[in-house]
Motif scaffolding. Structure first.
Motif, PDB file in Angstrom:
ATOM      1  N   SER A 123     -12.603 -23.998 -14.638  1.00 48.78           N
ATOM      2  CA  SER A 123     -11.571 -23.067 -14.181  1.00 48.78           C
ATOM      3  C   SER A 123     -10.177 -23.664 -14.217  1.00 48.78           C
ATOM      4  N   PHE A 124     -10.067 -24.994 -14.346  1.00 54.36           N
ATOM      5  CA  PHE A 124      -8.748 -25.620 -14.347  1.00 54.36           C
ATOM      6  C   PHE A 124      -8.136 -25.732 -15.737  1.00 54.36           C
ATOM      7  N   PHE A 125      -8.902 -25.473 -16.788  1.00 50.66           N
ATOM      8  CA  PHE A 125      -8.308 -25.509 -18.127  1.00 50.66           C
ATOM      9  C   PHE A 125      -7.193 -24.473 -18.277  1.00 50.66           C
ATOM     10  N   PRO A 126      -7.351 -23.254 -17.741  1.00 53.23           N
ATOM     11  CA  PRO A 126      -6.244 -22.299 -17.829  1.00 53.23           C
ATOM     12  C   PRO A 126      -5.020 -22.686 -17.004  1.00 53.23           C
ATOM     13  N   ALA A 127      -5.130 -23.735 -16.176  1.00 50.38           N
ATOM     14  CA  ALA A 127      -3.926 -24.232 -15.500  1.00 50.38           C
ATOM     15  C   ALA A 127      -2.918 -24.750 -16.522  1.00 50.38           C
ATOM     16  N   ILE A 128      -3.400 -25.124 -17.706  1.00 53.75           N
ATOM     17  CA  ILE A 128      -2.502 -25.583 -18.769  1.00 53.75           C
ATOM     18  C   ILE A 128      -1.659 -24.415 -19.275  1.00 53.75           C
ATOM     19  N   SER A 129      -2.308 -23.293 -19.575  1.00 52.89           N
ATOM     20  CA  SER A 129      -1.572 -22.120 -20.067  1.00 52.89           C
ATOM     21  C   SER A 129      -0.693 -21.528 -18.972  1.00 52.89           C
ATOM     22  N   ILE A 130      -1.180 -21.539 -17.732  1.00 56.48           N
ATOM     23  CA  ILE A 130      -0.363 -21.041 -16.618  1.00 56.48           C
ATOM     24  C   ILE A 130       0.875 -21.916 -16.451  1.00 56.48           C
ATOM     25  N   SER A 131       0.723 -23.217 -16.645  1.00 54.68           N
ATOM     26  CA  SER A 131       1.884 -24.119 -16.559  1.00 54.68           C
ATOM     27  C   SER A 131       2.935 -23.736 -17.590  1.00 54.68           C
ATOM     28  N   LEU A 132       2.494 -23.399 -18.802  1.00 48.83           N
ATOM     29  CA  LEU A 132       3.440 -22.989 -19.841  1.00 48.83           C
ATOM     30  C   LEU A 132       4.130 -21.676 -19.462  1.00 48.83           C
ATOM     31  N   ILE A 133       3.370 -20.729 -18.915  1.00 50.94           N
ATOM     32  CA  ILE A 133       3.954 -19.452 -18.485  1.00 50.94           C
ATOM     33  C   ILE A 133       4.981 -19.680 -17.382  1.00 50.94           C
ATOM     34  N   LEU A 134       4.634 -20.534 -16.420  1.00 51.37           N
ATOM     35  CA  LEU A 134       5.542 -20.798 -15.302  1.00 51.37           C
ATOM     36  C   LEU A 134       6.791 -21.548 -15.759  1.00 51.37           C
ATOM     37  N   ILE A 135       6.619 -22.522 -16.660  1.00 47.93           N
ATOM     38  CA  ILE A 135       7.791 -23.239 -17.161  1.00 47.93           C
ATOM     39  C   ILE A 135       8.688 -22.278 -17.934  1.00 47.93           C
ATOM     40  N   GLY A 136       8.074 -21.383 -18.715  1.00 47.54           N
ATOM     41  CA  GLY A 136       8.862 -20.365 -19.401  1.00 47.54           C
ATOM     42  C   GLY A 136       9.632 -19.501 -18.416  1.00 47.54           C
ATOM     43  N   THR A 137       9.006 -19.195 -17.279  1.00 47.51           N
ATOM     44  CA  THR A 137       9.655 -18.365 -16.260  1.00 47.51           C
ATOM     45  C   THR A 137      10.823 -19.087 -15.603  1.00 47.51           C
TER      46      THR A 137
ATOM     47  N   LEU B 221      18.034 -20.986 -17.667  1.00 45.60           N
ATOM     48  CA  LEU B 221      18.538 -22.300 -18.057  1.00 45.60           C
ATOM     49  C   LEU B 221      18.546 -22.485 -19.577  1.00 45.60           C
ATOM     50  N   VAL B 222      17.397 -22.151 -20.207  1.00 41.30           N
ATOM     51  CA  VAL B 222      17.284 -22.303 -21.678  1.00 41.30           C
ATOM     52  C   VAL B 222      16.509 -21.091 -22.201  1.00 41.30           C
ATOM     53  N   PRO B 223      17.150 -19.925 -22.334  1.00 45.18           N
ATOM     54  CA  PRO B 223      16.446 -18.685 -22.686  1.00 45.18           C
ATOM     55  C   PRO B 223      15.565 -18.759 -23.939  1.00 45.18           C
ATOM     56  N   PRO B 224      16.045 -19.306 -25.065  1.00 46.17           N
ATOM     57  CA  PRO B 224      15.175 -19.330 -26.257  1.00 46.17           C
ATOM     58  C   PRO B 224      13.896 -20.147 -26.039  1.00 46.17           C
ATOM     59  N   LEU B 225      14.032 -21.320 -25.403  1.00 49.04           N
ATOM     60  CA  LEU B 225      12.863 -22.146 -25.120  1.00 49.04           C
ATOM     61  C   LEU B 225      11.931 -21.441 -24.145  1.00 49.04           C
ATOM     62  N   ALA B 226      12.508 -20.789 -23.135  1.00 50.23           N
ATOM     63  CA  ALA B 226      11.708 -20.050 -22.159  1.00 50.23           C
ATOM     64  C   ALA B 226      10.877 -18.979 -22.844  1.00 50.23           C
ATOM     65  N   HIS B 227      11.493 -18.254 -23.745  1.00 53.13           N
ATOM     66  CA  HIS B 227      10.807 -17.186 -24.471  1.00 53.13           C
ATOM     67  C   HIS B 227       9.629 -17.753 -25.257  1.00 53.13           C
ATOM     68  N   GLY B 228       9.877 -18.829 -25.990  1.00 54.16           N
ATOM     69  CA  GLY B 228       8.823 -19.421 -26.805  1.00 54.16           C
ATOM     70  C   GLY B 228       7.664 -19.937 -25.972  1.00 54.16           C
ATOM     71  N   LEU B 229       7.963 -20.635 -24.883  1.00 52.75           N
ATOM     72  CA  LEU B 229       6.908 -21.166 -24.022  1.00 52.75           C
ATOM     73  C   LEU B 229       6.112 -20.052 -23.364  1.00 52.75           C
ATOM     74  N   TRP B 230       6.809 -18.979 -22.959  1.00 49.49           N
ATOM     75  CA  TRP B 230       6.117 -17.848 -22.341  1.00 49.49           C
ATOM     76  C   TRP B 230       5.156 -17.201 -23.341  1.00 49.49           C
ATOM     77  N   VAL B 231       5.588 -17.027 -24.575  1.00 50.01           N
ATOM     78  CA  VAL B 231       4.719 -16.418 -25.598  1.00 50.01           C
ATOM     79  C   VAL B 231       3.499 -17.304 -25.854  1.00 50.01           C
ATOM     80  N   ILE B 232       3.731 -18.600 -26.042  1.00 51.98           N
ATOM     81  CA  ILE B 232       2.615 -19.525 -26.294  1.00 51.98           C
ATOM     82  C   ILE B 232       1.655 -19.542 -25.102  1.00 51.98           C
ATOM     83  N   GLY B 233       2.212 -19.650 -23.898  1.00 55.84           N
ATOM     84  CA  GLY B 233       1.380 -19.690 -22.698  1.00 55.84           C
ATOM     85  C   GLY B 233       0.578 -18.419 -22.510  1.00 55.84           C
TER      86      GLY B 233
END
Length: 319
Positions: A82-96, A101-113
């Motif tokens: 159950s903790f493997f999706p903590a990786i994708s959630i981390s990407l979603i949260l960092i994107g958020t 602060l860095v809109p283009p990077l946020a967008h990309g990380l949110w999509v990947i996550g």
């Protein structure tokens, strides 16, 4: 124990640290608007969160390359899976948290996550459906992370202009929150209590209604009956667990202590959002108090984790 042996035991649950730091960052970013807190605090925490994620991803990537069998064992474990999706959630949260602060990077990380989390949700739920070794005693609130974690997507999805996708993921999270919450309470009421190592995961129960409330208000653009139900469930669960503080305080340190962090941050943000939508002064005071508690708890967790790492009590075989 050698460094290579420690790497083999590097737990995927470590990504809960990134979730906690992301939550703290979002809390202070919110406080900058509600309490006029220094924006530099949120920006600094964002940097710490990103660096922490990169370091943990590097270590776990090295584990995958050098000890693929150990990663496979975690994938087959009824709790660690159950903790493997903590990786994708981390990407979603960092994107958020990087949205302003860095809109283009946020967008990309949110999509990947988001895409990664959908894949992990499908994988984990398929494992649950076709298992041969899971039992009722294996379930605990950490099981919320894979499927219920989808409820986080609208936090950045709506500002980024993805309403349909946000509704899709929110619906998945809401469905599995209702299902898994029922099973978790059934397990706790009628079966053996959670072992001490997993007791802190009870705090994860706070996150779905708290995050769900913030996500819902972004989806519908107002405070309505559904929003009120969600935020009040979150506040009740926080109060319920607060009454058991002595039980949690008596526990020896486990990495699972990081389960305290993100849920506390989530209910803090939910309380501030509730205040903004109603103007109630009491909610502002409550949110400010929760801000202090969340900050102190995560600082305390950081110290405990660093001490445990220094003393060689992390990245070792589970007793």
């Amino acid at each position: 124990m050698s460094g290579e042996e420690r790497l083999a035991h590097f737990p995927v649950a470590f990504f809960a640290v990134v979730m906690g730091l992301s939550g703290l960052t979002l809390v202070w970013q919110h406080a900058a608007g509600v309490l006029a807190a220094p924006a530099a605090v949120g920006a600094g925490l964002a940097g710490v969160t990103v660096v922490t994620f990169v370091l943990l991803a590097g270590f776990y990537g090295a584990k995958l390359l050098r000890h693929p069998g150990a990663v496979r064992e975690e994938l087959e474990h009824p709790v660690r899976l159950s903790f493997f999706p903590a990786i994708s959630i981390s990407l979603i949260l960092i994107g958020t948290l990087l949205l302003e602060l860095v809109p283009p990077l946020a967008h990309g990380l949110w999509v990947i996550g988001t895409l990664l989390h959908l894949g992990l949700t499908l994988y984990v739920v398929s494992c649950w459906m076709h298992h041969e070794h899971y039992e009722i005693v294996h379930i605990n609130p950490a099981w919320f992370i894979p499927a219920v974690g989808n409820i986080l997507v609208p936090l950045a999805g709506i500002p980024l202009g993805y309403p349909a996708i946000s509704w899709f993921f929110f619906s998945i999270g809401l469905l599995f929150w209702i299902v898994l919450l029922t099973i978790v309470f059934y397990r706790m009421f009628f079966h053996a209590p959670l072992p001490a190592r997993l007791l802190p995961t009870l705090f994860i129960m706070i996150a779905p209604p708290a995050v769900g409330f913030v996500a819902w208000t972004r989806l519908v653009g107002q405070l309505d009956a559904m929003g009120l139900i969600l935020v009040n469930i979150g506040l009740f669960l926080t109060l319920l667990l607060a009454t058991q503080a002595r039980r949690f305080a008596a526990l020896p340190f486990f990495l699972s202590f990081w389960a305290y962090s993100f849920p506390l941050a989530a209910i803090t943000i939910a309380t501030f959002t509730y205040h903004e939508l109603t103007g109630a002064a009491g909610l502002l005071w409550l949110g400010t108090g929760l801000l202090g508690v969340t900050t102190l708890v995560i600082a305390w967790l950081t110290v405990l984790t660093l001490n445990a790492a220094r003393e060689g009590r992390i990245c070792v075989p589970e007793a």
